[in-house]
Write a protein that holds these residues in place. Structure first.
Motif, PDB file in Angstrom:
ATOM      1  N   VAL A  72     -95.244  58.059 -45.576  1.00  0.00           N
ATOM      2  CA  VAL A  72     -94.527  58.233 -44.312  1.00  0.00           C
ATOM      3  C   VAL A  72     -93.555  59.386 -44.522  1.00  0.00           C
ATOM      4  O   VAL A  72     -92.570  59.264 -45.245  1.00  0.00           O
ATOM      5  CB  VAL A  72     -93.773  56.958 -43.905  1.00  0.00           C
ATOM      6  CG1 VAL A  72     -93.056  57.176 -42.577  1.00  0.00           C
ATOM      7  CG2 VAL A  72     -94.732  55.778 -43.798  1.00  0.00           C
ATOM      8  N   LEU A  73     -93.876  60.521 -43.914  1.00  0.00           N
ATOM      9  CA  LEU A  73     -93.111  61.745 -44.123  1.00  0.00           C
ATOM     10  C   LEU A  73     -92.304  62.085 -42.878  1.00  0.00           C
ATOM     11  O   LEU A  73     -92.619  61.648 -41.767  1.00  0.00           O
ATOM     12  CB  LEU A  73     -94.051  62.896 -44.464  1.00  0.00           C
ATOM     13  CG  LEU A  73     -95.017  62.683 -45.631  1.00  0.00           C
ATOM     14  CD1 LEU A  73     -95.938  63.890 -45.770  1.00  0.00           C
ATOM     15  CD2 LEU A  73     -94.266  62.426 -46.920  1.00  0.00           C
ATOM     16  N   GLY A  74     -91.292  62.912 -43.078  1.00  0.00           N
ATOM     17  CA  GLY A  74     -90.494  63.362 -41.959  1.00  0.00           C
ATOM     18  C   GLY A  74     -89.157  63.878 -42.435  1.00  0.00           C
ATOM     19  O   GLY A  74     -88.733  63.585 -43.557  1.00  0.00           O
ATOM     20  N   PRO A  75     -88.479  64.651 -41.602  1.00  0.00           N
ATOM     21  CA  PRO A  75     -87.185  65.201 -41.987  1.00  0.00           C
ATOM     22  C   PRO A  75     -86.136  64.106 -42.133  1.00  0.00           C
ATOM     23  O   PRO A  75     -86.303  62.985 -41.635  1.00  0.00           O
ATOM     24  CB  PRO A  75     -86.843  66.144 -40.830  1.00  0.00           C
ATOM     25  CG  PRO A  75     -87.622  65.615 -39.663  1.00  0.00           C
ATOM     26  CD  PRO A  75     -88.895  65.063 -40.244  1.00  0.00           C
ATOM     27  N   SER A  76     -85.058  64.434 -42.832  1.00  0.00           N
ATOM     28  CA  SER A  76     -83.972  63.471 -43.013  1.00  0.00           C
ATOM     29  C   SER A  76     -83.417  63.035 -41.666  1.00  0.00           C
ATOM     30  O   SER A  76     -83.242  63.847 -40.750  1.00  0.00           O
ATOM     31  CB  SER A  76     -82.849  64.094 -43.851  1.00  0.00           C
ATOM     32  OG  SER A  76     -83.316  64.426 -45.142  1.00  0.00           O
ATOM     33  N   GLY A  77     -83.157  61.727 -41.537  1.00  0.00           N
ATOM     34  CA  GLY A  77     -82.574  61.192 -40.315  1.00  0.00           C
ATOM     35  C   GLY A  77     -83.560  60.938 -39.195  1.00  0.00           C
ATOM     36  O   GLY A  77     -83.152  60.619 -38.069  1.00  0.00           O
ATOM     37  N   CYS A  78     -84.876  61.033 -39.480  1.00  0.00           N
ATOM     38  CA  CYS A  78     -85.857  60.875 -38.402  1.00  0.00           C
ATOM     39  C   CYS A  78     -86.185  59.410 -38.112  1.00  0.00           C
ATOM     40  O   CYS A  78     -86.847  59.107 -37.124  1.00  0.00           O
ATOM     41  CB  CYS A  78     -87.135  61.636 -38.724  1.00  0.00           C
ATOM     42  SG  CYS A  78     -88.096  60.926 -40.087  1.00  0.00           S
TER      43      CYS A  78
ATOM     44  N   GLU B 262     -87.710  56.828 -50.372  1.00  0.00           N
ATOM     45  CA  GLU B 262     -87.326  58.095 -51.014  1.00  0.00           C
ATOM     46  C   GLU B 262     -87.282  57.947 -52.535  1.00  0.00           C
ATOM     47  O   GLU B 262     -86.228  58.096 -53.169  1.00  0.00           O
ATOM     48  CB  GLU B 262     -85.974  58.576 -50.484  1.00  0.00           C
ATOM     49  CG  GLU B 262     -85.948  58.885 -49.002  1.00  0.00           C
ATOM     50  CD  GLU B 262     -86.700  60.171 -48.644  1.00  0.00           C
ATOM     51  OE1 GLU B 262     -87.246  60.824 -49.554  1.00  0.00           O
ATOM     52  OE2 GLU B 262     -86.751  60.506 -47.445  1.00  0.00           O
ATOM     53  N   PRO B 263     -88.404  57.654 -53.178  1.00  0.00           N
ATOM     54  CA  PRO B 263     -88.398  57.368 -54.619  1.00  0.00           C
ATOM     55  C   PRO B 263     -88.059  58.564 -55.502  1.00  0.00           C
ATOM     56  O   PRO B 263     -87.791  58.378 -56.689  1.00  0.00           O
ATOM     57  CB  PRO B 263     -89.844  56.900 -54.882  1.00  0.00           C
ATOM     58  CG  PRO B 263     -90.648  57.539 -53.804  1.00  0.00           C
ATOM     59  CD  PRO B 263     -89.756  57.559 -52.604  1.00  0.00           C
ATOM     60  N   LEU B 264     -88.044  59.777 -54.943  1.00  0.00           N
ATOM     61  CA  LEU B 264     -87.792  60.959 -55.766  1.00  0.00           C
ATOM     62  C   LEU B 264     -86.378  61.510 -55.622  1.00  0.00           C
ATOM     63  O   LEU B 264     -86.053  62.541 -56.225  1.00  0.00           O
ATOM     64  CB  LEU B 264     -88.805  62.064 -55.426  1.00  0.00           C
ATOM     65  CG  LEU B 264     -90.275  61.677 -55.550  1.00  0.00           C
ATOM     66  CD1 LEU B 264     -91.165  62.875 -55.277  1.00  0.00           C
ATOM     67  CD2 LEU B 264     -90.574  61.081 -56.914  1.00  0.00           C
ATOM     68  N   THR B 265     -85.537  60.838 -54.854  1.00  0.00           N
ATOM     69  CA  THR B 265     -84.175  61.324 -54.636  1.00  0.00           C
ATOM     70  C   THR B 265     -83.429  61.479 -55.953  1.00  0.00           C
ATOM     71  O   THR B 265     -83.346  60.551 -56.750  1.00  0.00           O
ATOM     72  CB  THR B 265     -83.399  60.362 -53.723  1.00  0.00           C
ATOM     73  OG1 THR B 265     -84.035  60.310 -52.445  1.00  0.00           O
ATOM     74  CG2 THR B 265     -81.955  60.825 -53.531  1.00  0.00           C
ATOM     75  N   GLY B 266     -82.884  62.667 -56.177  1.00  0.00           N
ATOM     76  CA  GLY B 266     -82.063  62.925 -57.351  1.00  0.00           C
ATOM     77  C   GLY B 266     -82.818  63.143 -58.639  1.00  0.00           C
ATOM     78  O   GLY B 266     -82.190  63.249 -59.702  1.00  0.00           O
TER      79      GLY B 266
ATOM     80  N   SER C 177     -90.846  59.350 -47.683  1.00  0.00           N
ATOM     81  CA  SER C 177     -90.338  60.500 -48.423  1.00  0.00           C
ATOM     82  C   SER C 177     -90.260  61.728 -47.531  1.00  0.00           C
ATOM     83  O   SER C 177     -90.918  61.810 -46.491  1.00  0.00           O
ATOM     84  CB  SER C 177     -91.259  60.796 -49.622  1.00  0.00           C
ATOM     85  OG  SER C 177     -90.800  61.900 -50.362  1.00  0.00           O
ATOM     86  N   HIS C 178     -89.424  62.698 -47.953  1.00  0.00           N
ATOM     87  CA  HIS C 178     -89.487  64.019 -47.335  1.00  0.00           C
ATOM     88  C   HIS C 178     -89.981  65.051 -48.350  1.00  0.00           C
ATOM     89  O   HIS C 178     -89.989  66.242 -48.076  1.00  0.00           O
ATOM     90  CB  HIS C 178     -88.114  64.429 -46.780  1.00  0.00           C
ATOM     91  CG  HIS C 178     -87.034  64.551 -47.817  1.00  0.00           C
ATOM     92  ND1 HIS C 178     -86.228  63.505 -48.181  1.00  0.00           N
ATOM     93  CD2 HIS C 178     -86.657  65.605 -48.580  1.00  0.00           C
ATOM     94  CE1 HIS C 178     -85.383  63.905 -49.114  1.00  0.00           C
ATOM     95  NE2 HIS C 178     -85.621  65.176 -49.382  1.00  0.00           N
TER      96      HIS C 178
ATOM     97  N   LEU D 236     -98.515  59.671 -42.481  1.00  0.00           N
ATOM     98  CA  LEU D 236     -97.876  59.638 -41.173  1.00  0.00           C
ATOM     99  C   LEU D 236     -96.710  60.614 -41.200  1.00  0.00           C
ATOM    100  O   LEU D 236     -96.023  60.738 -42.217  1.00  0.00           O
ATOM    101  CB  LEU D 236     -97.328  58.242 -40.859  1.00  0.00           C
ATOM    102  CG  LEU D 236     -98.249  57.053 -41.087  1.00  0.00           C
ATOM    103  CD1 LEU D 236     -97.493  55.761 -40.841  1.00  0.00           C
ATOM    104  CD2 LEU D 236     -99.463  57.139 -40.174  1.00  0.00           C
ATOM    105  N   VAL D 237     -96.491  61.300 -40.101  1.00  0.00           N
ATOM    106  CA  VAL D 237     -95.321  62.159 -39.973  1.00  0.00           C
ATOM    107  C   VAL D 237     -94.516  61.685 -38.776  1.00  0.00           C
ATOM    108  O   VAL D 237     -95.044  61.556 -37.667  1.00  0.00           O
ATOM    109  CB  VAL D 237     -95.712  63.644 -39.793  1.00  0.00           C
ATOM    110  CG1 VAL D 237     -94.449  64.504 -39.622  1.00  0.00           C
ATOM    111  CG2 VAL D 237     -96.511  64.136 -40.993  1.00  0.00           C
TER     112      VAL D 237
END
Length: 262
Positions: A39-45, A169-173, A201-202, A215-216
């Protein structure tokens, strides 16, 4: 909860509101059992809002959410029982700093089961081995790198053998190497343990290689649903702007005013 259903997650005309405003609307989704859905998309979507609906934290304002053929319950006791079948990897890991790695992984087992201590120890050892951290059992979270801490959190999320895994968001940081390790683990564990995974994730380029469907989400709704190959060739301006990281386009950089809930 049975996992025999061919569809692990089914959303029908889902509408999600927060603070009297509609965050997402008209969401239809079927996640096949055994698949990895990105599930993709910009931050805050609204990606994390969608996860909140899957765990029952947020009740839909409209439409329905089904997990393995059963509606997400509203009663606290039933909801708690359902959540045992869902593993969640949080952005911030959520590890307890005063507990060792082994004790962090053992926490769900000690809280939700009556297993004997020696059996819990064996399960913890197995889960840590699955994420490559068996040797770190006696370490504490403060002694771990970001990637190692994320893997401990993954082992803990798997402690109760949930058939459904949600990754927020498993890749944050994480640096590129640690990110590659985490995504490889998600793919390998999904296949070897027979899981169904939803990865929010983004990080497009890191997530697409392991996904079966994509999905976006943007502008309050679902703007794409299909395979990674179909996403790459999509001519939709919303999708192209997101994939290319362009500041100007139909996805506004500034937060759009949310629709007032009906």
């Amino acid at each position: 909860m049975t996992v025999a259903n061919a569809t692990a997650v089914h959303l029908s005309d889902l509408r999600l509101d927060r603070g009297g405003r509609t965050i997402l609307g008209g969401i239809d989704l079927a996640v096949p059992t055994g698949s990895i859905t990105a599930v993709l998309g910009p931050s805050g979507c609204g990606k994390s809002t969608l996860l909140a609906a899957l765990t029952g934290e947020l009740q839909p304002a409209g439409g329905s959410v089904e997990i393995f053929g059963q509606p997400v319950p509203q009663r606290s006791r039933d909801l708690l029982e359902m959540r045992k079948s869902i593993g969640v990897l949080l952005q911030g890991n959520g590890l307890l700093t005063d507990l060792s790695v082994a004790d962090n992984v053992a926490l769900p087992l000690r809280t939700h089961t009556r297993l004997a201590a020696p059996l819990i120890d064996r399960i913890v050892e197995f889960k840590l081995n699955a994420v490559g951290l068996r040797a770190a059992a006696n370490a504490y979270p403060r002694e771990l790198s970001g990637g190692m801490a994320r893997r401990v959190a993954l082992a803990r999320a798997l402690a109760l053998d949930p058939p459904l895994m949600l990754y927020d968001e498993p890749l944050t940081g994480l640096d590129p190497i640690a990110s590659g390790v985490i995504m490889s683990l998600i793919q390998r564990l999904n296949h070897t343990l027979g899981l169904t995974s939803i990865v929010v994730s983004h990080h497009v380029h890191e997530t697409l290689p392991i996904a079966d469907q994509v999905l976006v989400i943007a502008n309050g709704g679902l703007v794409f649903s299909g395979t990674p190959a179909e996403l790459e060739t999509s001519s939709d301006p919303l999708v192209r702007q997101f994939l290319r990281g362009e500041p100007d386009g139909p996805i506004a950089f500034d937060a759009a005013q949310r629709t007032e809930a009906a």
